[in-house]
Enzyme design. Structure first.
Site, short mmCIF file in Angstrom:
data_model
loop_
_atom_site.label_atom_id
_atom_site.label_comp_id
_atom_site.label_asym_id
_atom_site.label_seq_id
_atom_site.Cartn_x
_atom_site.Cartn_y
_atom_site.Cartn_z
N ARG A 113 -8.10 -7.69 -9.96
CA ARG A 113 -8.86 -8.91 -10.29
C ARG A 113 -10.25 -8.51 -10.77
O ARG A 113 -10.60 -7.34 -10.72
CB ARG A 113 -9.01 -9.74 -9.01
CG ARG A 113 -9.70 -8.91 -7.92
CD ARG A 113 -10.16 -9.70 -6.73
NE ARG A 113 -11.05 -8.91 -5.91
CZ ARG A 113 -10.69 -8.06 -4.95
NH1 ARG A 113 -9.42 -7.87 -4.68
NH2 ARG A 113 -11.60 -7.40 -4.27
N HIS A 119 -16.19 -4.78 6.48
CA HIS A 119 -15.44 -4.83 5.22
C HIS A 119 -15.94 -5.88 4.25
O HIS A 119 -15.26 -6.20 3.28
CB HIS A 119 -13.93 -4.97 5.49
CG HIS A 119 -13.45 -3.92 6.45
ND1 HIS A 119 -13.40 -2.59 6.11
CD2 HIS A 119 -13.08 -4.00 7.74
CE1 HIS A 119 -12.99 -1.90 7.16
NE2 HIS A 119 -12.80 -2.72 8.17
N LYS A 125 0.81 -1.22 0.00
CA LYS A 125 0.00 0.00 0.00
C LYS A 125 0.84 1.27 0.00
O LYS A 125 0.44 2.28 -0.58
CB LYS A 125 -0.97 0.01 1.19
CG LYS A 125 -1.84 -1.24 1.31
CD LYS A 125 -2.70 -1.49 0.07
CE LYS A 125 -3.14 -2.94 0.01
NZ LYS A 125 -3.76 -3.35 -1.23
N GLU A 171 -2.54 7.93 7.84
CA GLU A 171 -3.35 8.79 6.95
C GLU A 171 -4.31 9.61 7.80
O GLU A 171 -4.68 9.20 8.89
CB GLU A 171 -4.22 7.92 6.01
CG GLU A 171 -3.52 7.36 4.81
CD GLU A 171 -4.47 6.54 3.94
OE1 GLU A 171 -5.65 6.37 4.30
OE2 GLU A 171 -4.01 6.04 2.91
C1 MV4 Z 1 -9.92 4.70 5.41
C2 MV4 Z 1 -11.12 5.19 5.97
C3 MV4 Z 1 -11.15 6.51 6.36
N1 MV4 Z 1 -10.06 7.29 6.21
N2 MV4 Z 1 -8.86 5.53 5.29
C4 MV4 Z 1 -11.27 0.13 5.07
C5 MV4 Z 1 -10.75 -0.93 4.19
C6 MV4 Z 1 -9.42 -0.48 3.79
N3 MV4 Z 1 -9.15 -0.92 2.48
C7 MV4 Z 1 -9.45 1.00 3.91
N4 MV4 Z 1 -10.57 1.32 4.72
C8 MV4 Z 1 -10.81 2.59 5.13
N5 MV4 Z 1 -9.79 3.45 5.00
C9 MV4 Z 1 -8.95 6.78 5.68
N6 MV4 Z 1 -7.89 7.56 5.55
C10 MV4 Z 1 -12.20 4.33 6.07
C11 MV4 Z 1 -12.05 3.01 5.65
C12 MV4 Z 1 -13.20 2.18 5.78
C13 MV4 Z 1 -13.85 1.67 4.65
C14 MV4 Z 1 -13.39 1.90 3.36
C15 MV4 Z 1 -14.04 1.38 2.28
C16 MV4 Z 1 -15.18 0.59 2.45
C17 MV4 Z 1 -15.63 0.34 3.70
C18 MV4 Z 1 -14.99 0.87 4.82
C19 MV4 Z 1 -15.48 0.62 6.09
C20 MV4 Z 1 -14.85 1.13 7.18
C21 MV4 Z 1 -13.70 1.90 7.03
#
Ligand code: MV4
Length: 493
Positions: free
Chosen positions: A291, A235, A116, A200
């Protein structure tokens, strides 16, 4: 074009890929575990080979066995589907060694996007907006405190090798920061064998919007517009729709161009998804999925492009089906994931036998499934039974059609997420398109109350339909009994 493809996956996605093979006149090779010996996909394939074992690591994760079967069966290419080996660069590397084409991007690109921190750096270079935060991994506490102060709380600590929600912690004040870094490092170390973490800015109620891209091996890259996947729990996405209710032509232009720039910069080929977080008019790169995704059908429905067929054609060296100008959006599509889970018991998995099954149909309805009547859902894999996808001329019609399709969908023997989807389709905030990634938690009480009412309402329908699922001997006996009962009542009258 290939003559034969091995599908290194199971369930509905294995069938989805085999359907594309059929239409392209390509022979399909299934591989199946012991737990999947009665599965539909193994019967649908032109030939099927046992892997042995039942757990993923004994079966669908065995690169050695998969390559061996591909060679013995004469398959020229392998389609990995999603999950299992789909984003594991090892499969691609082994394929290269054995002269087999992997249907997906180069393994070096899969590897780059799996890291990442590296992905963030690459996106910055491609002028794709990323969430404000650290460029490098954070090691010492003092530096971390300084950086967090600069970007402002709340912040989120993420594992560089993570993704999909594993190995992250939100931090609201300086006191918690050092502990959060240490705990994320230790989780990352044991889960991924890499303790590197980064920081972040934490976005509080973002929307998850992703762009589908297609890139051929001749340098052509297009996007097929966006999907909104904000309705999720732990998730796991539950409902996806396309287009996003908040999208405007201007924003789509900007985000689509960023997605194409991202793919171009890393030399991406085949189908991929660029995930963004959207918050207050701004969007930020989150991850790239290398994918085909579970929710790809909603994009197929609104654009008319067969994404899996394109994946195969691209891997065979052909050019993209269409140019960006030819991609138009028609109407609105919604997908509900129908899982064998009890939504009234914290979505606990409910593997077991399907004793009654009738899937919905009619105009604008698509069901991608890997199950059938009397099929036993194994407990070794994910709990998805099927994907119910509807199309409508606009969002309102798609929602009404989804309600109708959900009402027609009868699954007996195991509890499913159908009541959850019915509750969401009736939810006012959902109907207004007010979505965010914490929607399910945020509206939990209301959704639960609605589900309880729905389960009671549905009992009547299930009772009425139950007789159609009884074995024919039993049905005959019951019909005779009812006939006699009516006859005897007539005598009395
Ligand atoms: C975040 C965020 C808020 N702010 N990053 C969750 C999965 C991972 N791939 C990244 N995720 C998140 N990153 C920042 N800077 C909130 C999430 C997140 C989220 C993102 C996409 C879909 C569902 C989610 C559920 C909870 C938190």
């Amino acid at each position: 074009m290939f003559n034969k493809i091995l599908i290194a996956n199971r369930g509905e996605i294995a069938i989805r890929v085999m359907r594309a093979c059929r239409e392209l006149n390509i022979k399909s090779v299934a591989i199946y575990s012991d737990a999947d010996k009665n599965s539909l996909f193994a019967r649908y394939a032109d030939e099927s080979h046992p892997l042995g074992g039942s757990t993923p690591s004994e079966s669908y994760l065995r690169v050695d066995k998969i390559i061996d079967i591909a060679e013995k069966s004469g398959a020229e290419a392998i389609h990995p589907g999603y999950g299992f080996l789909a984003e594991n660069p090892k499969l691609g590397m082994e394929c290269e060694k054995h002269g087999i084409k992997l249907i997906g991007p180069k393994s070096s690109v899969i590897e780059a996007m799996g890291d990442k921190i590296r992905a963030r750096k690459l996106m910055k270079k491609a002028r794709v907006p990323v969430v404000p935060g650290t460029v490098e991994g954070v090691k010492d506490a003092e530096k971390a405190i300084k950086i967090a102060e600069e970007i402002g709380y709340p912040v989120i600590v993420k594992a560089s090798a993570g993704g999909g929600g594993i190995g992250m912690r939100t931090v609201y004040e300086e006191d918690e920061l050092v502990r959060a870094i240490e705990s994320t490092q230790s989780v990352a170390s044991s889960a991924f064998g890499d303790p590197t973490v980064y920081i972040e800015k934490y976005l509080e109620k973002p929307r998850h919007i992703e762009f589908q891209v297609l890139a051929d091996e001749h340098g052509n890259i297009i996007h097929l517009n966006e999907r909104e996947c904000s309705i999720q729990r732990r998730h796991q996405k539950l409902i996806e729709e396309a287009p996003s209710p908040i999208m405007t032509p201007e924003l789509r232009e900007k985000m689509g161009a960023a997605a194409v720039r991202a793919a171009k910069h890393i030399g991406y080929t085949n189908a991929g998804t660029v995930e963004f977080l959207y918050s207050n008019g701004d969007f930020y790169f989150l991850e790239m999925n290398t994918r085909v995704q579970v929710e790809h059908p909603i994009t197929e429905v609104i654009t008319g492009v067969d994404i899996v067929k394109e994946q195969i054609r691209i891997a065979a060296g052909e050019e993209l089906c269409c140019s960006q100008d030819e991609i138009k959006i028609r109407g609105h599509a919604i997908e509900c994931r129908i899982n064998a889970e009890d939504p009234l018991s914290d979505f606990k998995p409910t593997p077991g036998r399907i004793t009654g099954y009738r899937s919905p149909g009619g105009i604008g309805v698509r069901v991608d499934s890997g199950v059938y009547m009397n099929y036993e859902i194994p407990s070794y894999y994910d709990s998805m039974i099927s994907k119910l996808i509807v199309w409508g001329r606009d969002r309102a019609e798609a929602i009404e059609r989804m309600k109708r399709a959900l009402a027609e969908y009868i699954i007996l023997g195991v509890k499913t997420t159908i009541p959850f989807h019915k509750a969401i389709m009736r939810n006012d905030a959902f109907n207004r398109g007010e979505l965010h990634t914490h929607f399910v938690d945020y509206h939990r009480k209301q959704i639960e109350e609605e589900m309880k009412r729905i389960v009671i309402e549905d009992r009547d329908m299930v009772t009425r339909l139950q007789s159609t699922f009884l074995p024919s001997k039993k049905v005959a006996a019951i019909s005779a009994a009812i006939g006699n009962y009516i006859a005897s009542n007539k005598k009395v009258l």
